[in-house]
Design an enzyme around this catalytic site. Structure first.
Site, short mmCIF file in Angstrom:
data_model
loop_
_atom_site.label_atom_id
_atom_site.label_comp_id
_atom_site.label_asym_id
_atom_site.label_seq_id
_atom_site.Cartn_x
_atom_site.Cartn_y
_atom_site.Cartn_z
N SER A 171 2.22 4.20 -8.21
CA SER A 171 2.14 3.06 -7.47
C SER A 171 2.78 1.93 -7.18
CB SER A 171 1.69 2.47 -9.68
OG SER A 171 2.15 1.18 -9.79
N SER A 172 2.66 0.76 -7.00
CA SER A 172 2.82 -0.24 -6.10
C SER A 172 4.26 -0.83 -6.75
CB SER A 172 2.39 -1.10 -5.44
OG SER A 172 1.18 -1.65 -5.07
N GLN A 192 -5.52 -12.13 -13.12
CA GLN A 192 -5.12 -10.63 -13.69
C GLN A 192 -3.40 -10.23 -14.20
OE1 GLN A 192 -6.91 -8.60 -10.29
NE2 GLN A 192 -4.55 -6.81 -10.72
N LEU A 218 1.25 -1.48 0.47
CA LEU A 218 -0.52 0.20 -0.01
C LEU A 218 0.78 1.45 0.10
CD1 LEU A 218 -2.59 -1.22 2.71
CD2 LEU A 218 -2.52 -1.35 -0.09
N HIS A 219 0.17 2.58 -1.00
CA HIS A 219 0.91 3.89 -0.67
C HIS A 219 -0.04 4.87 -0.07
CE1 HIS A 219 -0.65 4.02 -4.87
NE2 HIS A 219 -0.24 3.08 -5.12
N GLY A 260 -8.86 3.09 -8.09
CA GLY A 260 -8.59 4.66 -8.14
C GLY A 260 -8.56 5.03 -9.64
N HIS A 294 -3.64 4.60 -2.15
CA HIS A 294 -4.97 3.54 -1.50
C HIS A 294 -5.58 3.76 0.08
CE1 HIS A 294 -2.23 0.20 -3.29
NE2 HIS A 294 -2.95 -0.15 -4.21
#
Length: 282
Positions: free
Chosen positions: A187-188, A61, A33-34, A149, A37
Site C-alpha cells: 500500500s502507498s 474520496q 506506485l509500488h 486491486g 500497481h
C-alpha cells in the site's frame, strides 16, 4: 509512453486507438506506485492492446482530517515505473481539470448498500468520491477493461455494482493482493509506518490467516472474530473493524459458502486494510 494532462488530447489519443481497432485497458491509480500497481498494469497488458493508466489524488474520496495534503505525490518516479511496465499512455490531470466548478458544486455518484459499513462506515462519503471519479474516468477513457486491486475489496465491490447498475460496458477485473515477503499487503500508505510499526504491521495478515483457518475448520464465527480483535489489540493495533461477509459483502447466513474476512486497523496514524477469501464448511 505519453503523459497527458488535459482532456482534449486524451480524447484525441483514444480516438486514434479506436480507429485502429485496439482494445483499451485502464488502470486507475492515485500514484506513489509500488509492485501492487505494477501487477495491475501487467494484467491490463495481458487483457488489452493499449494500456492507459491514470494518476489522480482524488480529493472527493478524502474526508475531513484525512491525509489528502500529506498523500505522497511522486509523478516523475511513477512515470518511469509505468513506462518500464509497458504502459502506453498516462493521464495525470490537475484537480481543476476534472472538477472545474469546485468540489462543492460537483455532481456525485452514490452506490447504496455495498458502500455502507466497513470502510464506508468509518469514512463517510469516501465511496461517493470513489464512485464519482471512477465513473468520470470510465466516461473519459471508455475502456474495454479496467483493473483494480482486490486489497480494496469493498471499493472493487462498489465499482462492480456501479457498472452493473448503470450498464457501463466495461469489464471490471480484480487483481489479487500483492504482499511483501512478510505478508503485509502493499500500500502507498505503508510508507507512513515507522520502523517499529512496520515490524508490527504483518500481524494483521497473520491474524486473518489464523481466523480463516479456524473458520474453515468450523469454528464459531462470533467467537473467532472476538478472538481476532483481541489479537490485533494485543499486537498494538487499534481496529476499526473485523468482519466476516459473504463474497458480495452481504451478511453471512447458514447457506453461505464463499466468504471474505475484512479488516481495517490503525498503527499510530496509519490505517491499514486487508482481506482474505475463504470457504465456509457445510
Amino acid at each position: 509512453m505519453r503523459t497527458l494532462r488535459e482532456i482534449p488530447p486524451l480524447r484525441e489519443a483514444l480516438d486514434e486507438f479506436r480507429r485502429r481497432g485496439q482494445r483499451v485497458a485502464l488502470v486507475p491509480t492515485m500514484g506513489n506506485l509500488h509492485d501492487g500497481h505494477l501487477a495491475l498494469v501487467a494484467e491490463a497488458r495481458r487483457r488489452g492492446d493499449v494500456v492507459v493508466a491514470t494518476i489522480f489524488v482524488n480529493p472527493l474520496q478524502f474526508g475531513a482530517g484525512e491525509d489528502l495534503d500529506a498523500y505522497p505525490r511522486t509523478l516523475v518516479e511513477d512515470q518511469a515505473m509505468l513506462e518500464e511496465a509497458g504502459c502506453d499512455l498516462l493521464f495525470a490531470p490537475e484537480t481543476t481539470t476534472l472538477y472545474p466548478r469546485g468540489l462543492a458544486a460537483q455532481t456525485r455518484v452514490c452506490v447504496p448498500e455495498v458502500s455502507e459499513g466497513l470502510c464506508g462506515g468509518d469514512r463517510p462519503g469516501h465511496f461517493d468520491g470513489v464512485a464519482t471519479i471512477v465513473t468520470m474516468l470510465f466516461h473519459l477513457v471508455q475502456p474495454d477493461v479496467a483493473c483494480f486491486g482486490e486489497k480494496d475489496y469493498q471499493q472493487l465491490a462498489v465499482i462492480r455494482r456501479l457498472v452493473a447498475d448503470l450498464h457501463v460496458p466495461v469489464e471490471v477485473v480484480g487483481v489479487p493482493i500483492v504482499r511483501a515477503a512478510d505478508g503485509l499487503a502493499l500500500s502507498s500508505r505503508n510508507g507512513y509506518l515507522d520502523a517499529d510499526q512496520r515490524a508490527t504491521a504483518p500481524a494483521l495478515y497473520r491474524t486473518l490467516c489464523a481466523l480463516r483457518d479456524a473458520l474453515e475448520a468450523g469454528a464459531d464465527s462470533d467467537e473467532t472474530l472476538a478472538d481476532g480483535l483481541a489479537r490485533l489489540k494485543e499486537a498494538g493495533f487499534t481496529p476499526d473493524y473485523l468482519e466476516l461477509r459473504d463474497a458480495d459483502l452481504g451478511q453471512v447466513t447458514t447457506t453461505t459458502r464463499e466468504a471474505v474476512l475484512l479488516a481495517a486497523a490503525r498503527l499510530g496514524p496509519t490505517r491499514l486494510i486487508d482481506n482474505l477469501s475463504l470457504t465456509l464448511p457445510r
